[in-house]
Scaffold this motif. Structure first.
Motif, PDB file in Angstrom:
ATOM      1  N   ALA A 115       0.748  -1.179  -0.036  1.00  0.00           N
ATOM      2  CA  ALA A 115      -0.011   0.143   0.019  1.00  0.00           C
ATOM      3  C   ALA A 115       0.944   1.333  -0.130  1.00  0.00           C
ATOM      4  O   ALA A 115       0.394   2.358  -0.348  1.00  0.00           O
ATOM      5  CB  ALA A 115      -0.887  -0.037   1.304  1.00  0.00           C
ATOM      6  N   GLN A 116       2.062   1.164   0.502  1.00  0.00           N
ATOM      7  CA  GLN A 116       2.996   2.365   0.416  1.00  0.00           C
ATOM      8  C   GLN A 116       3.484   2.553  -0.987  1.00  0.00           C
ATOM      9  O   GLN A 116       4.198   3.767  -1.105  1.00  0.00           O
ATOM     10  CB  GLN A 116       4.131   2.340   1.562  1.00  0.00           C
ATOM     11  CG  GLN A 116       3.603   1.728   2.921  1.00  0.00           C
ATOM     12  CD  GLN A 116       3.143   3.055   3.705  1.00  0.00           C
ATOM     13  OE1 GLN A 116       3.570   4.154   3.277  1.00  0.00           O
ATOM     14  NE2 GLN A 116       1.984   2.581   4.453  1.00  0.00           N
ATOM     15  N   MET A 117       3.460   1.592  -1.778  1.00  0.00           N
ATOM     16  CA  MET A 117       3.946   1.945  -3.066  1.00  0.00           C
ATOM     17  C   MET A 117       3.006   2.471  -4.097  1.00  0.00           C
ATOM     18  O   MET A 117       2.371   1.637  -4.975  1.00  0.00           O
ATOM     19  CB  MET A 117       4.525   0.624  -3.721  1.00  0.00           C
ATOM     20  CG  MET A 117       5.594  -0.016  -2.680  1.00  0.00           C
ATOM     21  SD  MET A 117       6.293  -1.677  -3.017  1.00  0.00           S
ATOM     22  CE  MET A 117       6.864  -1.458  -4.691  1.00  0.00           C
ATOM     23  N   ARG A 118       2.666   3.825  -3.822  1.00  0.00           N
ATOM     24  CA  ARG A 118       1.568   4.237  -4.611  1.00  0.00           C
ATOM     25  C   ARG A 118       1.913   5.602  -5.342  1.00  0.00           C
ATOM     26  O   ARG A 118       1.369   6.531  -5.523  1.00  0.00           O
ATOM     27  CB  ARG A 118       0.507   4.694  -3.646  1.00  0.00           C
ATOM     28  CG  ARG A 118       0.921   5.666  -2.354  1.00  0.00           C
ATOM     29  CD  ARG A 118       0.027   5.999  -1.447  1.00  0.00           C
ATOM     30  NE  ARG A 118       0.387   6.599  -0.391  1.00  0.00           N
ATOM     31  CZ  ARG A 118       0.403   6.502   0.745  1.00  0.00           C
ATOM     32  NH1 ARG A 118      -0.504   5.580   1.267  1.00  0.00           N
ATOM     33  NH2 ARG A 118       0.740   7.027   1.764  1.00  0.00           N
ATOM     34  N   ARG A 119       3.051   5.359  -6.298  1.00  0.00           N
ATOM     35  CA  ARG A 119       3.605   6.299  -7.378  1.00  0.00           C
ATOM     36  C   ARG A 119       3.098   5.853  -8.429  1.00  0.00           C
ATOM     37  O   ARG A 119       3.078   4.898  -8.882  1.00  0.00           O
ATOM     38  CB  ARG A 119       5.047   6.397  -7.204  1.00  0.00           C
ATOM     39  CG  ARG A 119       5.621   7.688  -7.499  1.00  0.00           C
ATOM     40  CD  ARG A 119       7.317   7.475  -7.288  1.00  0.00           C
ATOM     41  NE  ARG A 119       7.958   6.410  -7.529  1.00  0.00           N
ATOM     42  CZ  ARG A 119       8.632   6.428  -8.682  1.00  0.00           C
ATOM     43  NH1 ARG A 119       8.681   7.471  -9.330  1.00  0.00           N
ATOM     44  NH2 ARG A 119       9.240   5.350  -9.146  1.00  0.00           N
ATOM     45  N   ALA A 154      -0.246   4.004 -18.718  1.00  0.00           N
ATOM     46  CA  ALA A 154       0.184   4.571 -17.637  1.00  0.00           C
ATOM     47  C   ALA A 154       0.999   3.532 -16.759  1.00  0.00           C
ATOM     48  O   ALA A 154       0.829   2.348 -17.275  1.00  0.00           O
ATOM     49  CB  ALA A 154      -0.852   4.995 -16.628  1.00  0.00           C
ATOM     50  N   VAL A 155       2.165   3.963 -16.072  1.00  0.00           N
ATOM     51  CA  VAL A 155       2.825   3.116 -15.314  1.00  0.00           C
ATOM     52  C   VAL A 155       2.829   3.456 -13.994  1.00  0.00           C
ATOM     53  O   VAL A 155       3.003   4.466 -13.500  1.00  0.00           O
ATOM     54  CB  VAL A 155       4.345   3.164 -15.781  1.00  0.00           C
ATOM     55  CG1 VAL A 155       5.345   2.290 -15.060  1.00  0.00           C
ATOM     56  CG2 VAL A 155       4.575   3.120 -17.282  1.00  0.00           C
ATOM     57  N   VAL A 156       2.308   2.486 -13.334  1.00  0.00           N
ATOM     58  CA  VAL A 156       2.015   2.834 -11.794  1.00  0.00           C
ATOM     59  C   VAL A 156       2.473   1.607 -10.678  1.00  0.00           C
ATOM     60  O   VAL A 156       2.925   0.682 -11.424  1.00  0.00           O
ATOM     61  CB  VAL A 156       0.452   3.003 -11.523  1.00  0.00           C
ATOM     62  CG1 VAL A 156      -0.147   3.917 -12.338  1.00  0.00           C
ATOM     63  CG2 VAL A 156      -0.304   1.333 -11.851  1.00  0.00           C
ATOM     64  N   GLU A 157       2.750   2.101  -9.533  1.00  0.00           N
ATOM     65  CA  GLU A 157       3.047   1.004  -8.660  1.00  0.00           C
ATOM     66  C   GLU A 157       1.962   0.380  -8.160  1.00  0.00           C
ATOM     67  O   GLU A 157       0.664   0.741  -8.205  1.00  0.00           O
ATOM     68  CB  GLU A 157       3.961   1.941  -7.437  1.00  0.00           C
ATOM     69  CG  GLU A 157       5.077   2.465  -7.910  1.00  0.00           C
ATOM     70  CD  GLU A 157       6.155   2.893  -6.877  1.00  0.00           C
ATOM     71  OE1 GLU A 157       7.335   3.231  -7.140  1.00  0.00           O
ATOM     72  OE2 GLU A 157       5.451   3.328  -5.586  1.00  0.00           O
ATOM     73  N   ILE A 196      -4.316   3.445  -6.089  1.00  0.00           N
ATOM     74  CA  ILE A 196      -5.743   3.202  -6.152  1.00  0.00           C
ATOM     75  C   ILE A 196      -6.304   3.219  -7.580  1.00  0.00           C
ATOM     76  O   ILE A 196      -5.798   3.948  -8.477  1.00  0.00           O
ATOM     77  CB  ILE A 196      -6.555   3.860  -5.512  1.00  0.00           C
ATOM     78  CG1 ILE A 196      -5.727   4.087  -3.792  1.00  0.00           C
ATOM     79  CG2 ILE A 196      -7.985   3.883  -5.195  1.00  0.00           C
ATOM     80  CD1 ILE A 196      -5.997   2.778  -3.020  1.00  0.00           C
ATOM     81  N   ASN A 197      -7.166   2.138  -7.852  1.00  0.00           N
ATOM     82  CA  ASN A 197      -7.506   2.110  -9.153  1.00  0.00           C
ATOM     83  C   ASN A 197      -8.202   3.553  -9.778  1.00  0.00           C
ATOM     84  O   ASN A 197      -7.862   3.924 -10.865  1.00  0.00           O
ATOM     85  CB  ASN A 197      -8.779   1.056  -9.204  1.00  0.00           C
ATOM     86  CG  ASN A 197      -9.510   0.969 -10.463  1.00  0.00           C
ATOM     87  OD1 ASN A 197     -10.219   1.765 -11.208  1.00  0.00           O
ATOM     88  ND2 ASN A 197      -9.139  -0.287 -11.033  1.00  0.00           N
ATOM     89  N   LEU A 198      -8.942   4.083  -9.007  1.00  0.00           N
ATOM     90  CA  LEU A 198      -9.745   5.191  -9.316  1.00  0.00           C
ATOM     91  C   LEU A 198      -8.623   6.578  -9.778  1.00  0.00           C
ATOM     92  O   LEU A 198      -8.811   7.346 -10.670  1.00  0.00           O
ATOM     93  CB  LEU A 198     -10.777   5.673  -8.542  1.00  0.00           C
ATOM     94  CG  LEU A 198     -11.636   6.951  -8.906  1.00  0.00           C
ATOM     95  CD1 LEU A 198     -12.550   6.621 -10.116  1.00  0.00           C
ATOM     96  CD2 LEU A 198     -12.454   7.464  -7.634  1.00  0.00           C
ATOM     97  N   GLN A 199      -7.419   6.377  -8.901  1.00  0.00           N
ATOM     98  CA  GLN A 199      -6.416   7.531  -9.116  1.00  0.00           C
ATOM     99  C   GLN A 199      -5.996   7.333 -10.755  1.00  0.00           C
ATOM    100  O   GLN A 199      -5.581   8.250 -11.101  1.00  0.00           O
ATOM    101  CB  GLN A 199      -5.336   7.150  -8.185  1.00  0.00           C
ATOM    102  CG  GLN A 199      -5.687   7.596  -6.725  1.00  0.00           C
ATOM    103  CD  GLN A 199      -6.160   8.891  -6.519  1.00  0.00           C
ATOM    104  OE1 GLN A 199      -5.821   9.696  -7.257  1.00  0.00           O
ATOM    105  NE2 GLN A 199      -7.361   8.866  -5.698  1.00  0.00           N
ATOM    106  N   CYS A 239      -9.873   0.067  -3.934  1.00  0.00           N
ATOM    107  CA  CYS A 239      -8.858  -1.021  -4.256  1.00  0.00           C
ATOM    108  C   CYS A 239      -7.329  -0.737  -4.950  1.00  0.00           C
ATOM    109  O   CYS A 239      -7.491   0.105  -5.536  1.00  0.00           O
ATOM    110  CB  CYS A 239      -9.728  -1.962  -5.029  1.00  0.00           C
ATOM    111  SG  CYS A 239      -9.999  -1.532  -6.538  1.00  0.00           S
ATOM    112  N   SER A 240      -6.492  -1.322  -4.944  1.00  0.00           N
ATOM    113  CA  SER A 240      -5.402  -1.092  -5.754  1.00  0.00           C
ATOM    114  C   SER A 240      -5.079  -1.742  -6.729  1.00  0.00           C
ATOM    115  O   SER A 240      -5.473  -2.986  -6.878  1.00  0.00           O
ATOM    116  CB  SER A 240      -4.335  -1.261  -4.509  1.00  0.00           C
ATOM    117  OG  SER A 240      -3.930  -2.797  -4.666  1.00  0.00           O
ATOM    118  N   ILE A 241      -4.346  -1.123  -7.657  1.00  0.00           N
ATOM    119  CA  ILE A 241      -3.921  -1.748  -8.980  1.00  0.00           C
ATOM    120  C   ILE A 241      -3.171  -3.328  -8.494  1.00  0.00           C
ATOM    121  O   ILE A 241      -3.635  -4.147  -9.644  1.00  0.00           O
ATOM    122  CB  ILE A 241      -2.987  -0.895  -9.822  1.00  0.00           C
ATOM    123  CG1 ILE A 241      -3.791   0.348 -10.454  1.00  0.00           C
ATOM    124  CG2 ILE A 241      -2.348  -1.670 -11.191  1.00  0.00           C
ATOM    125  CD1 ILE A 241      -5.360   0.127 -11.001  1.00  0.00           C
TER     126      ILE A 241
END
Lengths: 482, 372
Positions: free
Chosen positions: A93-97, A108-111, A115-118, A140-142
């Motif tokens: 959860a801390q990897m949210r860049r 898009a490249v994400v950690e 969060i999905n909506l982000q 929820c997270s990716i």
């Protein structure tokens, strides 16, 4: 028993003490995911901030022979992120860049903790969005979406997570950082991205995800149609699909689900409806207008007694509010409930729903139905009151019988929530021993020691280093079953 | 050897794969017969053959004893129109599909089969809108190299039970087993279509996407300098969207596709490549001086390379841009000295998968990445 204290010391030196949780009270925060029936307190929680730190944690676990489980936001509904009592819970959860939004590449490249909506919010200024949108998209997270191959209301037209992930960086179960795929499509070799998405954390941990962005549609139109019976709503759905229309979403709710939603959010659905359909169309304006008229006509022809058309975004949001809050809303009319997730061929909807109500009646429990009608993904909510002796067991029986119905009609035991630990016992009802063994060939290739999220998906692990055994308590030492 | 004797015949002159001659050929008539054949053929090197339209793609096998021909495993098992799915035997020619108002939206050369299209992961112009075999395949039956029959996925579109092995088999070039049956999701056949053809350069692609006309395909051809967009949908919608696009591209609106549409740009005896790059790198590929043709909307294009130097130049260009370049076909002397697959990230994991599925490396040995 592995030397967990030595492992904790190593994790503290790799990550820093504040990123390693061992306090019993704090550990309890992580004892379950969205499926709260099962609880296991992990031996230790690690909170890595980078892919390198995830790799370091996994390497430390491998060296110590200690199992580990990855967890994102913890919204999973099949116990996929249920911790291991003697293992490490790796919380991403801390990897949210958001590493990059690249509209020119439509990626898009994400950690994993993003969060999905982000992703959609970050893409919207460029005219794009991220299509897979589980109902929990605000939380929820990716990384969790990738693990579970999550779906949502828009799957019928836009596909699941697996259709929208083109690249991954993973920490393989041996602790190596590996890049699979990227921004370009069709990388040479086996489709390891395709194998990894939906593998529920058993093939490693995603530390970076490259996703496809989808062009925002020119036009979106939403209607709500009320029917006097489930059968009529089902027939309308069939007529829409049969006419060659592929809506962005077709969602159905039955009377009990509507009652719950009304009690919770006062969404103002037409009174007296035995079923409502929410149909959403999106695309080029001219196309959407033509099909919207067609869909309206088909709902009328199949007996809709009221059809409302969302005039603006606020009204559209109100239509969806009832649907999206249905799970939580059921809490208003029942102290306890099980959210089931199964799939049937869409044409079998009326028959299966009838049989579900028969089973429910025979066992004296109520079932509210909320589901993705377009693709046959059912979410029966089996209501019960745990204070009444035997009711929880009866609900569990009905819930299992629903899954059997899904299998009987040629469907699946899960459409979007995953197998996790909750449904591993149903896997042999859907797949033969040879089919399960073949899946585990992949598991053995990735994770011969079976340390990555052990005990999930497969009822009986294959012999590639893990001891066979299907007893729940053997596989989940310390598990408390509620 | 009973089953082998019963099912096999000696190979003829044209029973070869990329120049490697086979000894035996067998055409089993069912999944069960195929499983018995494969189980009896332990110790033999096997290559699976469908319509043969892409049999010459990839390196030649290191060894070849037996060609398993899928032509007798053909036909539709099921078409559930209301559920938008079909179940097809692997040897079914895609040209033969009769799906009424529906379609299996996979582009293919004439004569291609279901199994061959899945095994090579081949795709064409319409992948922009419909995806590829990877996306449309929802269930699969495979005979493993040890003769075990195994199934994955199912018959419903939405299904996350167990590993998605269909993805792993798609594009695996027959190295993980013999595909015998596939389940696909279908799409309604659109009521109308139009092509918008122009000489606009590929730099116009972002403006096509930005126009939100939901194109089914955006194809470019460097030889003619042409760009063509396929629009599908309702009659009214197609009229409106193609008119808008026609204005944007100063293009011509027609019913028919350009002559080059969906065809590989290389000659039968030339070097054919598949190039894949991030979208923003497509213009650079078209300016690279080679004959390049393909899907500018997805970044998957095909090239005719004049020689090894050009292969290396195009590959370097793709890899630098974050993509990859595979040589699909080449004349034998060139094939022998070329690295057909190029760099492959994740190869160690792929080798381990091959070792699990086919420990003796009997299926299509040497045909796949890294000598798999």
């Amino acid at each position: 028993m592995a030397d967990i204290d030595a492992l904790i010391r190593r994790l503290r030196s790799e990550l820093g003490a504040e990123q390693v949780i061992t306090d019993r009270q704090e550990l309890r925060t992580y004892e379950c995911d969205g499926l709260a029936h099962y609880k296991v307190v992990p031996a230790v929680v690690a909170l890595p901030h980078t892919a390198t730190q995830v790799a370091a944690v996994v390497k430390a676990c491998v060296a110590a022979g200690v199992p580990y489980v990855a967890r994102g936001s913890g919204t999973g509904l099949s116990g996929g992120a249920l911790p291991h009592a003697e293992g490490v819970l790796i919380v991403t959860a801390q990897m949210r860049r958001i590493v990059e939004v690249a509209p020119a590449d439509e990626r898009a490249v994400v950690e994993p903790g993003v969060i999905n909506l982000q992703v959609t919010k970050a893409s919207a200024p460029h005219g794009y969005y991220y299509a897979p949108d589980p109902s929990s998209q605000q939380i929820c997270s990716i990384g969790g979406n990738v693990a579970e191959n999550s779906g949502g209301a828009h799957c019928l037209k836009y596909g699941f997570t697996t259709n929208h992930v083109t690249g991954l960086q993973i920490v393989a179960p041996d602790g190596d950082l590996v890049r699979l795929g990227g921004r370009a499509l069709d990388p040479p070799g086996y489709d390891l991205v395709g194998a990894f998405v939906g593998s529920e954390g058993t093939l490693g941990i995603a530390t970076e995800v490259t996703v496809k962005l989808t062009r925002l549609p020119e036009s979106v139109r939403t209607l709500l149609a009320a029917f006097g019976s489930i059968d009529r709503a089902g027939a309308a759905t069939s007529a829409i699909i049969g006419a060659g229309v592929v809506p962005a979403a077709i969602e159905m709710m039955d009377a009990l689900a509507i009652e719950a939603a009304e009690a919770a959010v006062a969404c103002g659905y037409p009174p007296g409806a035995a079923a409502v359909l929410i149909v959403e169309l999106d695309g080029p304006a001219a196309e959407v207008e033509a099909q919207f008229e067609q869909v309206t006509g088909l709902c009328e022809a199949n007996g809709a007694f009221e059809i409302r058309t969302a005039a603006d975004e606020a009204e559209r949001a109100l239509f969806w509010k009832g649907r999206k809050s249905a799970f939580a809303a059921v809490g208003r009319i029942s102290p306890d409930y099980i959210v089931q997730d199964g799939v049937i061929p869409r044409t079998a909807l009326p028959e299966v729903l009838r049989r579900i109500s028969e089973v429910a009646e025979a066992h004296g429990v109520r079932v509210a139905n909320v589901f993705h009608a377009g693709d046959g993904n059912l979410h029966p909510l089996v209501l019960f009151d745990a204070r009444n002796a035997g009711e929880a067991d009866r609900a569990e029986t009905v819930s299992g019988a629903i899954i059997d119905l899904c299998i009987e009609y040629g469907g699946s035991i899960t459409g979007e929530h995953g197998v996790g630990m909750d449904k591993s016992k149903y896997m042999p009802r859907m797949f033969g021993p040879d089919d399960l063994e073949t899946m585990q060939l992949v598991r053995c290739a990735f994770d011969p020691l079976t340390l990555s999220n052990p005990g999930k998906i497969f009822p009986t692990p294959r012999l590639c280093g893990e001891k066979p055994g299907s007893d729940l308590r053997e596989r989940f030492p310390g598990v408390e079953v509620f | 050897m009973g089953v082998l004797d019963e099912l096999t015949r000696p190979a003829k002159d044209d029973d070869h794969v990329g120049g490697a001659p086979a000894r035996l050929v067998a055409a089993p008539g069912s999944t069960e017969e195929a499983a018995a054949l494969v189980a009896a053929a332990q110790g033999l090197a096997v290559v699976v053959r469908g319509g043969g339209t892409k049999l010459h793609w990839g390196p030649a096998p290191r060894e070849l004893d037996l060609i398993v021909d899928t032509s007798r495993m053909a036909g539709m098992v099921e078409h559930a129109a209301g559920d938008l799915i079909t179940v097809l035997k692997a040897g079914t020619p895609l040209d033969d599909l009769e799906l009424g108002g529906q379609q299996l939206a996979l582009d293919h050369p004439p004569g291609a089969t279901v199994g061959g299209t899945v095994a090579t992961g081949a795709s064409g112009p319409r992948r922009l809108h419909y995806g590829t075999a990877r996306d449309l395949l929802i269930g699969i039956t495979v005979v493993r190299p040890d003769g075990t029959i195994t199934r994955a996925g199912g018959k419903v579109v939405k299904n996350v039970a167990g590993y998605d092995l269909g993805k792993l088999y798609t594009g695996s070039y027959g190295t993980l087993g013999l595909i015998t049956e596939c389940v696909f999701r279908l799409h309604p056949r659109p009521a109308a279509h139009a092509y918008v053809r122009s000489t606009a350069p590929a730099q116009a692609v972002p403006s096509i996407l930005a126009a939100r006309v939901a194109p089914t395909a955006i194809e470019v051809d460097s030889a003619t300098g042409e760009l063509a967009v396929l629009i599908e949908g309702t009659a009214e919608g197609v009229r409106e969207r193609s008119a808008l696009l026609g204005k944007l591209l100063a293009g011509e609106i027609t019913d028919a596709a350009p002559a080059w549409w969906g065809l590989p740009p290389w000659d039968a005896d030339g070097i054919g490549m598949k190039l894949s790059v991030p979208l923003s790198k497509v213009p650079a590929l078209l300016d690279a001086g080679a004959t390049v043709r393909g899907s500018a909307g997805t970044g998957v294009l095909y090239a005719a390379a004049s020689g090894i130097t050009e292969v290396e130049r195009l590959r370097a260009l793709c890899v630098r841009g974050g993509g990859h370049a595979v040589v699909l076909t080449a004349p034998s002397p060139v094939r022998d000295i070329l690295d057909m697959w190029g760099p492959v990230p994740g190869l160690a994991l792929m080798r381990r998968i091959k070792d699990q599925f086919d420990p003796a490396h009997r299926f299509a040995p040497g045909r796949f990445v890294g000598g798999i």
